[in-house]
Design an enzyme around this catalytic site. Sequence first.
Site, PDB file in Angstrom:
ATOM      1  N   PHE A  79     -11.218 -29.712 -41.098  1.00 17.94           N
ATOM      2  CA  PHE A  79     -10.518 -30.552 -40.033  1.00 17.94           C
ATOM      3  C   PHE A  79      -9.644 -29.509 -39.399  1.00 17.94           C
ATOM      4  O   PHE A  79      -8.691 -29.040 -39.988  1.00 17.94           O
ATOM      5  CB  PHE A  79      -9.650 -31.859 -40.671  1.00 17.94           C
ATOM      6  CG  PHE A  79      -8.944 -32.498 -39.371  1.00 17.94           C
ATOM      7  CD1 PHE A  79      -9.681 -33.204 -38.696  1.00 17.94           C
ATOM      8  CD2 PHE A  79      -7.631 -32.147 -39.145  1.00 17.94           C
ATOM      9  CE1 PHE A  79      -9.289 -34.037 -37.717  1.00 17.94           C
ATOM     10  CE2 PHE A  79      -7.063 -32.646 -37.962  1.00 17.94           C
ATOM     11  CZ  PHE A  79      -7.686 -33.500 -37.263  1.00 17.94           C
TER      12      PHE A  79
ATOM     13  N   ASP B 216      -6.454 -21.651 -41.156  1.00 19.84           N
ATOM     14  CA  ASP B 216      -5.847 -22.818 -40.661  1.00 19.84           C
ATOM     15  C   ASP B 216      -4.736 -23.144 -41.481  1.00 19.84           C
ATOM     16  O   ASP B 216      -5.210 -23.922 -42.571  1.00 19.84           O
ATOM     17  CB  ASP B 216      -6.732 -23.892 -40.269  1.00 19.84           C
ATOM     18  CG  ASP B 216      -6.066 -25.093 -39.475  1.00 19.84           C
ATOM     19  OD1 ASP B 216      -4.973 -25.330 -40.024  1.00 19.84           O
ATOM     20  OD2 ASP B 216      -6.836 -26.057 -39.120  1.00 19.84           O
TER      21      ASP B 216
ATOM     22  N   LYS C 292       2.545 -28.694 -37.987  1.00 22.94           N
ATOM     23  CA  LYS C 292       3.072 -29.736 -39.040  1.00 22.94           C
ATOM     24  C   LYS C 292       4.424 -29.446 -39.683  1.00 22.94           C
ATOM     25  O   LYS C 292       5.316 -29.885 -38.816  1.00 22.94           O
ATOM     26  CB  LYS C 292       1.839 -29.982 -39.973  1.00 22.94           C
ATOM     27  CG  LYS C 292       0.755 -30.608 -39.587  1.00 22.94           C
ATOM     28  CD  LYS C 292       0.041 -31.567 -40.808  1.00 22.94           C
ATOM     29  CE  LYS C 292      -0.994 -32.502 -40.112  1.00 22.94           C
ATOM     30  NZ  LYS C 292      -2.180 -32.004 -39.824  1.00 22.94           N
TER      31      LYS C 292
HETATM   32  C1  LIG Z   1      -3.198 -31.837 -38.976  1.00 24.22           C
HETATM   33  C2  LIG Z   1      -4.244 -30.635 -38.666  1.00 24.22           C
HETATM   34  C3  LIG Z   1      -4.690 -30.358 -37.670  1.00 24.22           C
HETATM   35  C4  LIG Z   1      -4.352 -30.956 -36.124  1.00 24.22           C
HETATM   36  O1  LIG Z   1      -2.920 -30.662 -35.891  1.00 24.22           O
HETATM   37  P1  LIG Z   1      -2.428 -31.683 -34.639  1.00 24.22           P
HETATM   38  O2  LIG Z   1      -1.010 -31.177 -34.745  1.00 24.22           O
HETATM   39  O3  LIG Z   1      -2.635 -32.958 -35.020  1.00 24.22           O
HETATM   40  O4  LIG Z   1      -3.028 -31.104 -33.466  1.00 24.22           O
HETATM   41  C5  LIG Z   1      -5.341 -28.984 -37.791  1.00 24.22           C
HETATM   42  N1  LIG Z   1      -5.780 -28.483 -38.795  1.00 24.22           N
HETATM   43  C6  LIG Z   1      -5.207 -29.131 -39.997  1.00 24.22           C
HETATM   44  C7  LIG Z   1      -5.635 -28.267 -41.341  1.00 24.22           C
HETATM   45  C8  LIG Z   1      -4.483 -30.025 -40.116  1.00 24.22           C
HETATM   46  O5  LIG Z   1      -4.202 -30.647 -41.172  1.00 24.22           O
END
Ligand SMILES: *Cc1c(COP(=O)(O)O)cnc(C)c1O
Length: 391
Positions: free
Chosen positions: A132, A216, A245
Amino acid sequence: MSLERLEGLEAAHLMPNYRRLPVEFVRGEGCLLWDDEGNEYLDLLGGIAVDNVGHCHPAVVSAVREQVGRLIHVSNLFYTEPGVELAARLSKRSLGGKVFLCNSGAEANEAAIKLARRHRRGGGIVVLDGAFHGRTMGALSATPQEDKQAPFAPLVPGFVSVPPEPEAIRSAVGPETAAVLIEPIQGESGVHPIPPAALAAARGACDAAGALLIFDEVQTGAGRTGTLWAYEQGGVTPDAITLAKGLGGGMPIGALVTSAGLDTVLGPGDHGSTFAGGPVVCAAALAALDVIEAPGFLDGIIAKGARLRGLLEDLDGVSAVRGSGLMIGFDVDVDAPALVRAALEGERIVINATGPSTIRLVPPLVISDAEIERGAGAIGRLLAAARSSSA
Ligand SMILES: *Cc1c(COP(=O)(O)O)cnc(C)c1O
């Protein structure tokens, strides 16, 4: 305003893209939340791995109050101090290269995708099954989940997804590859750590092909796993990381941090965002980093995570407890979304289901041992009740 009235107004005016639980929170402190009727809840979700330093940490609150009263926004046509200071600190404490600041995780990944495409024009991007990376079109194209992608086709071309296995990764990466993008621990899919051998294979394949290895760390970063960044534990150093986050102490901020060799890939005019790197969110992030980097704080997360995982492993109906630090997922033999609702209504604890039988816990990192025991005890009672009623 009553919950019924909020629900009515939402139905009338907000797009129905979220499935909210029926509670209105009005206050938070540390690991605790209070609803509009004054009921106290134990928060084991932390605003989805965002409230790493706890709700309304005094250092974050005072940094925001101080900055918001002086200067809120001027745009990136001018200098402000907190963003430059934050970039220097992020670089120094991670990969040593340059930083692009933005406003969310998806945007951080968009920046990473643009970095990779600028670095190798036309190159493909390899991602892993179950990943994701966000909801914008580029990040969505990097998120190989049929239900999320299909309604929005056509996607951005050039993405390919492979299983998180060394051989699959090696065979997908070649001279036409711009980057491999990996969450070191897949969060939204239910907390699945990528095996070290797969990370090492990605590193080796990227080195051989001249492709970028991008992690990520939107969810795993900012202390979540017990080190400031998860890559510090995995034995593999990426060329770039994306963050969001937990970075801003609850405020919306994201970042792309690169290693030194990538300093000049994105040049003037290549990318930008009006709000990015604004002084208020950057002041919040600096204050949150002070908390996370205070002596002993990160070691405490390793110990707390081990304690919570140990308690969960002892519960009947719990299996496959996984994760690192305070990023924890486990499977249950009852309906997970129903368990989440029962937890909220019956035990007043906030937990999260990432699937029909998977629970994720990403509590504020300031959680106490007593709160860990309270949370695990509540989950044990909820499971016992759900299992006896389904037996
Ligand atoms: C939450 C998340 C995203 C997206 O972040 P947003 O601030 O909601 O755009 C991307 N990558 C990972 C691994 C995430 O947990």
